[in-house]
Design an enzyme around this catalytic site. Structure first.
Site, short mmCIF file in Angstrom:
data_model
loop_
_atom_site.label_atom_id
_atom_site.label_comp_id
_atom_site.label_asym_id
_atom_site.label_seq_id
_atom_site.Cartn_x
_atom_site.Cartn_y
_atom_site.Cartn_z
N GLU A 143 -3.78 -9.28 120.86
CA GLU A 143 -4.41 -8.02 121.29
C GLU A 143 -5.42 -7.55 120.25
O GLU A 143 -5.14 -7.54 119.06
CB GLU A 143 -3.31 -6.96 121.46
CG GLU A 143 -3.85 -5.58 121.82
CD GLU A 143 -2.78 -4.49 121.71
OE1 GLU A 143 -1.64 -4.72 122.14
OE2 GLU A 143 -3.13 -3.41 121.19
N ARG A 186 -8.48 -7.56 112.93
CA ARG A 186 -8.16 -8.54 113.98
C ARG A 186 -9.43 -9.11 114.59
O ARG A 186 -9.47 -10.27 114.99
CB ARG A 186 -7.30 -7.90 115.07
CG ARG A 186 -5.89 -7.69 114.60
CD ARG A 186 -4.96 -7.48 115.77
NE ARG A 186 -3.66 -7.06 115.29
CZ ARG A 186 -2.68 -6.67 116.08
NH1 ARG A 186 -2.87 -6.62 117.40
NH2 ARG A 186 -1.52 -6.32 115.58
N SER A 202 -6.68 -1.36 122.38
CA SER A 202 -5.99 -0.59 123.43
C SER A 202 -6.84 0.63 123.75
O SER A 202 -7.43 1.24 122.84
CB SER A 202 -4.61 -0.13 122.96
OG SER A 202 -3.70 -1.19 123.04
N ARG A 260 0.21 2.37 109.16
CA ARG A 260 1.37 2.17 110.03
C ARG A 260 2.50 1.51 109.26
O ARG A 260 2.32 0.44 108.69
CB ARG A 260 0.99 1.31 111.23
CG ARG A 260 -0.06 2.02 112.06
CD ARG A 260 -0.24 1.40 113.40
NE ARG A 260 -1.26 2.15 114.12
CZ ARG A 260 -1.55 2.00 115.39
NH1 ARG A 260 -0.89 1.11 116.10
NH2 ARG A 260 -2.49 2.73 115.96
N GLU A 281 4.67 -0.48 109.84
CA GLU A 281 5.16 -1.56 110.71
C GLU A 281 6.43 -2.14 110.11
O GLU A 281 6.51 -2.41 108.93
CB GLU A 281 4.12 -2.69 110.82
CG GLU A 281 2.76 -2.26 111.32
CD GLU A 281 2.71 -2.07 112.83
OE1 GLU A 281 3.75 -2.28 113.48
OE2 GLU A 281 1.63 -1.69 113.33
N ARG A 311 -0.42 -10.79 111.72
CA ARG A 311 -1.48 -9.98 112.35
C ARG A 311 -1.26 -8.47 112.22
O ARG A 311 -1.90 -7.68 112.90
CB ARG A 311 -1.65 -10.38 113.81
CG ARG A 311 -0.43 -10.15 114.62
CD ARG A 311 -0.44 -10.98 115.90
NE ARG A 311 0.84 -10.84 116.54
CZ ARG A 311 1.10 -9.95 117.49
NH1 ARG A 311 0.16 -9.19 117.97
NH2 ARG A 311 2.30 -9.83 117.98
N HIS A 312 -0.31 -8.07 111.38
CA HIS A 312 -0.11 -6.65 111.12
C HIS A 312 -0.32 -6.33 109.65
O HIS A 312 0.12 -7.07 108.78
CB HIS A 312 1.32 -6.22 111.50
CG HIS A 312 1.54 -6.16 112.97
ND1 HIS A 312 2.10 -7.18 113.68
CD2 HIS A 312 1.27 -5.17 113.87
CE1 HIS A 312 2.16 -6.84 114.97
NE2 HIS A 312 1.66 -5.62 115.11
#
Ligand code: ATP
Ligand code: MN
Length: 434
Positions: free
Chosen positions: A357, A408, A360, A211, A213, A219-220
């Site tokens: 989080e 995570r 998902s 990703r 980002e 946290r990424h």
């Protein structure tokens, strides 16, 4: 080569060859100790200068810290030694000499900043507390694999070089594929869905996601490990049950099999697997609860995504792992199914650790015409996804699933401050090597 004895297995009375790294040399004058370290622990090697061959003493005590050596000799009981035994050497072999200038001190006496540690992971993972993170990560992956098998799912591997993205165009890394534009996959979402319609029905995948980002956050990552699950004939509540089962299994595996590692991380006392059911709050309940604290500058309204701050406020209130269900359809992806009786509300859910989080998921839209119109609403060209949508015309069962961020999970389990600590060689905006 490996007829050596691990230091942890050396017993008084044994004649052994131990091999590993020179952790430390303590010279007390007439007597000196070399502490040898291998993957199982450390052992003391004793040099009595007057009683031993000069060359042996010179070799053993002249070697630089972190060099790789092997030592052959008798093991004796020695209550004053760190492990209660010591080796009296007959011979010492220097196998690979280390430079006296080390970029990082594996004994941990000198602290190193994260970038220095990441540049020198080989040395960094000689520290017990760093090695422990990756032993635990391996146990987490082992435990979740086992839990997935207990759930009757089949491990799959799907392509990481793809023609289209799924989670919105901006986060894609483009690459050139034999002169054509291609991308690194952001998620195995579409492929795992294709497999629930196959004879496999229930699948999982543990693999990289990529990703682009925009922000550098703790946290990424730009390359992360996604733990994905998808099952035919599951609805969103059954998918949540499976999620809870797998996350608990990861904690239980670590609690049972990683006592030493938890000790090395200073977590032995407080570590426990989550007990009881994870609370399930609807999105509406979640924003009401956040607003009631009065801690946000602006109250949240229906349709708002939860900011990092909002997640923290709610996490403080709930204080354990929990689910947020029934999200507004408008902020969930096109492949998530809406509730049959209210199209404003989706079956999408997130599973949260109090600090962030983790997951998902949701029930998926399996009806061909609804799916195609969902693509259009999200501004995606259904033609580009024909390989996917087409299969919804040939018998696609209702299904549900989720994606869990592997790093995570490890990060929150161990209370790590930065997600990069849970990856050997993290990829972020600055870091492309090593
Ligand atoms: P966030 O809003 O926290 O950035 P997301 O909602 O964009 O996450 P999803 O697309 O829902 O992420 O991906 C499923 C899970 O994968 C997330 O809950 C998270 O645990 C993990 N994940 C997603 N993106 C990343 C990333 N860039 N680095 C690490 N883990 C990630
Ligand atoms: Mn998400």
């Amino acid at each position: 080569m490996d007829d050596r004895t691990y230091t942890a297995d050396a017993e008084p009375g044994d004649h052994v060859t131990v091999a590993g790294w020179v952790h430390e040399i303590r010279d007390l004058g007439g007597i000196a100790f070399l502490i040898l370290r291998d993957t199982t622990g450390k052992i003391q090697v004793k040099f009595e200068k007057d009683e031993m061959d000069d060359e042996l003493v010179e070799t053993g005590l002249g070697v630089h810290r972190e060099s790789v050596i092997s030592v052959t000799g008798d093991v004796e009981e020695e209550p004053r030694a760190p492990t209660g035994v010591e080796v009296t050497p007959e011979s010492v072999d220097v196998i690979s000499e280390a430079d006296p200038e080390l970029p990082l001190d594996p004994s941990g006496k000198v602290d190193a900043e994260l970038p220095t540690r990441l540049d020198n992971r080989t040395l960094d993972l000689r520290k017990d507390e760093v090695k422990a993170i990756f032993e635990i990560r391996a146990e987490v992956l082992r435990s979740v694999r086992e839990a997935f098998r207990e759930l009757g799912s089949t491990e799959i591997n799907t392509p990481k070089i793809v023609a289209t993205g799924t989670e919105g165009g901006t986060e894609l890394f483009p690459i050139t594929y034999f002169g054509r534009e291609a991308f690194m996959n952001q998620s195995p979402q579409l492929f795992k869905q294709l497999m629930v319609g196959s004879g496999l029905e229930r699948v999982f995948e543990i693999g990289p996601i990529f990703r682009a980002e925009e922000h550098n956050t703790p946290r990424h990552l730009n390359e992360a490990t996604s733990i994905d699950f998808e099952s035919a004939f599951y609805d969103h509540t059954e998918a949540m049950d499976a999620c809870e089962y797998v996350v608990k299994a990861a904690y239980e595996g670590v609690a049972q099999n990683c006592a030493e590692e938890l000790e090395a991380l200073g977590l032995a006392e407080d570590f426990s697997a989550p007990e009881g059911d994870f609370p399930r709050l609807t999105y509406q309940e979640a924003i009401d609860e956040i607003n009631a604290t009065g801690e946000l500058d602006e109250p949240l309204v229906w349709g708002d995504d939860l900011s990092t701050e909002a997640e923290h406020v709610l996490g403080q209130e709930v204080g354990e792992h929990y689910f947020i269900t029934d999200w507004p359809s408008e902020i969930k992806p096109f492949y998530i199914k809406d509730h049959d009786d209210d199209a404003e509300i989706s079956t999408g859910f997130d599973m949260m650790h109090p600090s962030m989080e983790l997951v998902s998921g949701g029930q998926r839209e399996h009806r061909f015409d609804h799916l195609v119109s969902g693509f259009e609403q999200q501004g995606l060209d259904p033609e580009a996804f024909e390989y996917y949508t087409k299969m919804f015309k040939y018998g696609m069962p209702p299904h549900a699933g989720w994606g869990l961020g592997g790093e995570r999970l490890v990060m929150t389990m161990l209370g790590l401050e930065n997600i990069r600590e849970a990856v050997l060689f993290p990829r972020d905006r600055q870091r492309l090597s090593p």
